[in-house]
Design a protein around this motif. Structure first.
Motif, PDB file in Angstrom:
ATOM      1  N   ILE A 189       0.850  -1.192   0.000  1.00  0.00           N
ATOM      2  CA  ILE A 189       0.000   0.000   0.000  1.00  0.00           C
ATOM      3  C   ILE A 189       0.891   1.249   0.000  1.00  0.00           C
ATOM      4  O   ILE A 189       1.800   1.366   0.829  1.00  0.00           O
ATOM      5  CB  ILE A 189      -0.913   0.004   1.252  1.00  0.00           C
ATOM      6  CG1 ILE A 189      -1.728  -1.298   1.329  1.00  0.00           C
ATOM      7  CG2 ILE A 189      -1.808   1.231   1.276  1.00  0.00           C
ATOM      8  CD1 ILE A 189      -2.636  -1.553   0.151  1.00  0.00           C
ATOM      9  N   HIS A 190       0.607   2.151  -0.942  1.00  0.00           N
ATOM     10  CA  HIS A 190       1.363   3.402  -1.060  1.00  0.00           C
ATOM     11  C   HIS A 190       0.426   4.603  -0.988  1.00  0.00           C
ATOM     12  O   HIS A 190      -0.762   4.489  -1.268  1.00  0.00           O
ATOM     13  CB  HIS A 190       2.046   3.499  -2.429  1.00  0.00           C
ATOM     14  CG  HIS A 190       3.041   2.436  -2.737  1.00  0.00           C
ATOM     15  ND1 HIS A 190       4.379   2.549  -2.435  1.00  0.00           N
ATOM     16  CD2 HIS A 190       2.901   1.239  -3.360  1.00  0.00           C
ATOM     17  CE1 HIS A 190       5.023   1.464  -2.866  1.00  0.00           C
ATOM     18  NE2 HIS A 190       4.145   0.651  -3.429  1.00  0.00           N
ATOM     19  N   ILE A 191       1.016   5.755  -0.665  1.00  0.00           N
ATOM     20  CA  ILE A 191       0.308   7.031  -0.794  1.00  0.00           C
ATOM     21  C   ILE A 191       1.029   7.820  -1.888  1.00  0.00           C
ATOM     22  O   ILE A 191       2.256   7.779  -1.995  1.00  0.00           O
ATOM     23  CB  ILE A 191       0.265   7.800   0.554  1.00  0.00           C
ATOM     24  CG1 ILE A 191      -0.707   8.966   0.490  1.00  0.00           C
ATOM     25  CG2 ILE A 191       1.644   8.281   0.996  1.00  0.00           C
ATOM     26  CD1 ILE A 191      -2.138   8.564   0.778  1.00  0.00           C
ATOM     27  N   GLY A 203       2.410  -1.854   4.424  1.00  0.00           N
ATOM     28  CA  GLY A 203       2.759  -0.490   4.043  1.00  0.00           C
ATOM     29  C   GLY A 203       4.149  -0.469   3.424  1.00  0.00           C
ATOM     30  O   GLY A 203       5.027  -1.252   3.808  1.00  0.00           O
ATOM     31  N   HIS A 204       4.351   0.434   2.478  1.00  0.00           N
ATOM     32  CA  HIS A 204       5.630   0.548   1.779  1.00  0.00           C
ATOM     33  C   HIS A 204       6.807   0.699   2.751  1.00  0.00           C
ATOM     34  O   HIS A 204       7.882   0.137   2.556  1.00  0.00           O
ATOM     35  CB  HIS A 204       5.546   1.759   0.831  1.00  0.00           C
ATOM     36  CG  HIS A 204       6.742   1.944  -0.040  1.00  0.00           C
ATOM     37  ND1 HIS A 204       6.962   3.088  -0.762  1.00  0.00           N
ATOM     38  CD2 HIS A 204       7.793   1.133  -0.318  1.00  0.00           C
ATOM     39  CE1 HIS A 204       8.096   2.972  -1.435  1.00  0.00           C
ATOM     40  NE2 HIS A 204       8.617   1.796  -1.189  1.00  0.00           N
ATOM     41  N   HIS A 205       6.579   1.453   3.843  1.00  0.00           N
ATOM     42  CA  HIS A 205       7.688   1.711   4.780  1.00  0.00           C
ATOM     43  C   HIS A 205       8.176   0.435   5.464  1.00  0.00           C
ATOM     44  O   HIS A 205       9.262   0.413   6.036  1.00  0.00           O
ATOM     45  CB  HIS A 205       7.266   2.747   5.831  1.00  0.00           C
ATOM     46  CG  HIS A 205       6.237   2.243   6.784  1.00  0.00           C
ATOM     47  ND1 HIS A 205       6.565   1.579   7.943  1.00  0.00           N
ATOM     48  CD2 HIS A 205       4.887   2.256   6.737  1.00  0.00           C
ATOM     49  CE1 HIS A 205       5.459   1.228   8.569  1.00  0.00           C
ATOM     50  NE2 HIS A 205       4.424   1.622   7.853  1.00  0.00           N
ATOM     51  N   LEU A 217      12.973   4.388   5.204  1.00  0.00           N
ATOM     52  CA  LEU A 217      13.295   5.816   5.123  1.00  0.00           C
ATOM     53  C   LEU A 217      12.087   6.640   4.689  1.00  0.00           C
ATOM     54  O   LEU A 217      12.089   7.858   4.781  1.00  0.00           O
ATOM     55  CB  LEU A 217      14.455   6.051   4.139  1.00  0.00           C
ATOM     56  CG  LEU A 217      15.795   5.427   4.544  1.00  0.00           C
ATOM     57  CD1 LEU A 217      16.852   5.688   3.482  1.00  0.00           C
ATOM     58  CD2 LEU A 217      16.254   5.972   5.895  1.00  0.00           C
ATOM     59  N   LYS A 218      11.052   5.966   4.203  1.00  0.00           N
ATOM     60  CA  LYS A 218       9.833   6.661   3.791  1.00  0.00           C
ATOM     61  C   LYS A 218       8.732   6.435   4.815  1.00  0.00           C
ATOM     62  O   LYS A 218       8.703   5.411   5.487  1.00  0.00           O
ATOM     63  CB  LYS A 218       9.345   6.105   2.443  1.00  0.00           C
ATOM     64  CG  LYS A 218       9.974   6.767   1.231  1.00  0.00           C
ATOM     65  CD  LYS A 218       9.200   6.387  -0.016  1.00  0.00           C
ATOM     66  CE  LYS A 218       9.355   7.431  -1.105  1.00  0.00           C
ATOM     67  NZ  LYS A 218       8.464   7.161  -2.235  1.00  0.00           N
ATOM     68  N   ASN A 219       7.797   7.396   4.910  1.00  0.00           N
ATOM     69  CA  ASN A 219       6.621   7.211   5.760  1.00  0.00           C
ATOM     70  C   ASN A 219       5.462   6.585   5.000  1.00  0.00           C
ATOM     71  O   ASN A 219       4.418   6.323   5.577  1.00  0.00           O
ATOM     72  CB  ASN A 219       6.161   8.549   6.327  1.00  0.00           C
ATOM     73  CG  ASN A 219       7.187   9.128   7.269  1.00  0.00           C
ATOM     74  OD1 ASN A 219       7.795   8.405   8.055  1.00  0.00           O
ATOM     75  ND2 ASN A 219       7.400  10.425   7.181  1.00  0.00           N
ATOM     76  N   CYS A 220       5.636   6.380   3.725  1.00  0.00           N
ATOM     77  CA  CYS A 220       4.593   5.836   2.861  1.00  0.00           C
ATOM     78  C   CYS A 220       4.022   4.542   3.460  1.00  0.00           C
ATOM     79  O   CYS A 220       4.801   3.683   3.852  1.00  0.00           O
ATOM     80  CB  CYS A 220       5.195   5.554   1.490  1.00  0.00           C
ATOM     81  SG  CYS A 220       4.033   4.913   0.297  1.00  0.00           S
ATOM     82  N   PRO A 221       2.711   4.354   3.581  1.00  0.00           N
ATOM     83  CA  PRO A 221       1.607   5.170   3.044  1.00  0.00           C
ATOM     84  C   PRO A 221       1.097   6.263   3.983  1.00  0.00           C
ATOM     85  O   PRO A 221      -0.049   6.692   3.832  1.00  0.00           O
ATOM     86  CB  PRO A 221       0.522   4.126   2.804  1.00  0.00           C
ATOM     87  CG  PRO A 221       0.733   3.138   3.906  1.00  0.00           C
ATOM     88  CD  PRO A 221       2.219   3.105   4.162  1.00  0.00           C
TER      89      PRO A 221
HETATM   90 ZN   LIG Z   1       5.309   4.139  -1.447  1.00  0.00          ZN
END
Ligand SMILES: [Zn+2]
Length: 245
Positions: A25-27, A140-142, A147-151
């Motif tokens: 799942i991404h944002i 979630g992608h993270h 290093l990303k907060n995505c989603p």
């Molecule tokens: Zn993402």
């Protein structure tokens, strides 16, 4: 479900020896429209299989049998099912995942429509590829790239998964219903729905203090505040038992 095909040049044909085993799942960190043009540009070198808009639009950028470029970077992964080769190298997660982007940024609330649409899309994917609809397989992608907060901070993946499962049971006719007539009174303004969960269309709305007759109930509806009991009426409408006494 209406899916608009906008095929991206950014993908790898096939999936090597792998098949979809999990859903990432991404944002978008932007709009559906902006994502369309980003994924359709060969310069971006990124893509996902789908994009879901706030109003329930679904755009498909890459076929599920092909590899989209959405989660190829790995940093301190927390996902327990991440794959490694026998010599300890990470296998590119793109080969064995499906990626879904969602409209908005990491601080924006998800609309009910976006939840419902994404859940319906995921449910079909889970059926097509025999992916268990649980927190280990819908991530979630993270969890791959920390290093990303995505989603983002607003999406509730447990809620999304509950919607996926609620619908699966109802669609397959697997929910067991108990026929038992009775009457209850609404505690608040209450929605009547086409099925036992918030994913279903609202068919009617009743005010607080109204008496409702029911024909029976299920304990296998969507769990709301820990309570999955939903009543159904003679007309085939459903309402959550937590909203009545
Ligand atoms: Zn993402």
């Amino acid at each position: 479900m209406n899916i608009t095909s906008l095929l991206s040049p950014n993908f790898t044909q096939g999936r090597r020896t792998y098949r979809p085993e999990a859903i990432v799942i991404h944002i978008m960190d932007g709009t559906l429209k902006g994502t369309d043009s980003w994924f359709l540009s060969p310069l971006s070198q990124v893509s996902a299989h789908y994009g879901v808009g706030k109003s329930g639009e679904v755009h498909q950028y890459v076929e599920e049998i092909d590899t989209a470029w959405h989660a190829g970077r790995i940093h301190d992964p927390t996902w327990p099912l991440i794959k490694k080769t026998s010599d300890g190298q990470y296998i590119n997660p793109n080969y064995y995942t499906i990626g879904i982007e969602h409209e908005g940024n990491e601080m924006s609330e998800w609309t009910d429509t976006m939840y419902a649409t994404s859940a319906e899309l995921i449910r079909k994917m889970c059926q097509r590829w025999s992916i268990p609809a649980d927190r280990l397989h819908i991530i979630g992608h993270h969890e791959i790239y920390s290093l990303k907060n995505c989603p983002g901070f607003k999406v509730d993946l447990d809620k999304l998964i509950a919607l996926v499962n609620g619908s699966t049971q109802a669609v397959n006719g697997q929910i067991s219903k108990t026929e038992k007539f009775g009457k209850v009174t609404t505690l608040t303004r209450l929605n009547l729905r086409a099925g036992p969960g918030k994913v279903y269309k609202i068919t009617n709305m009743v005010n607080a203090g109204i008496q409702l007759a029911y024909d029976g109930f299920t304990m296998q509806g969507e769990t709301v505040n820990g309570n999955g009991k939903w009543y159904y009426t003679e007309e085939g409408n459903w309402f959550w038992s937590g909203g009545v006494k």
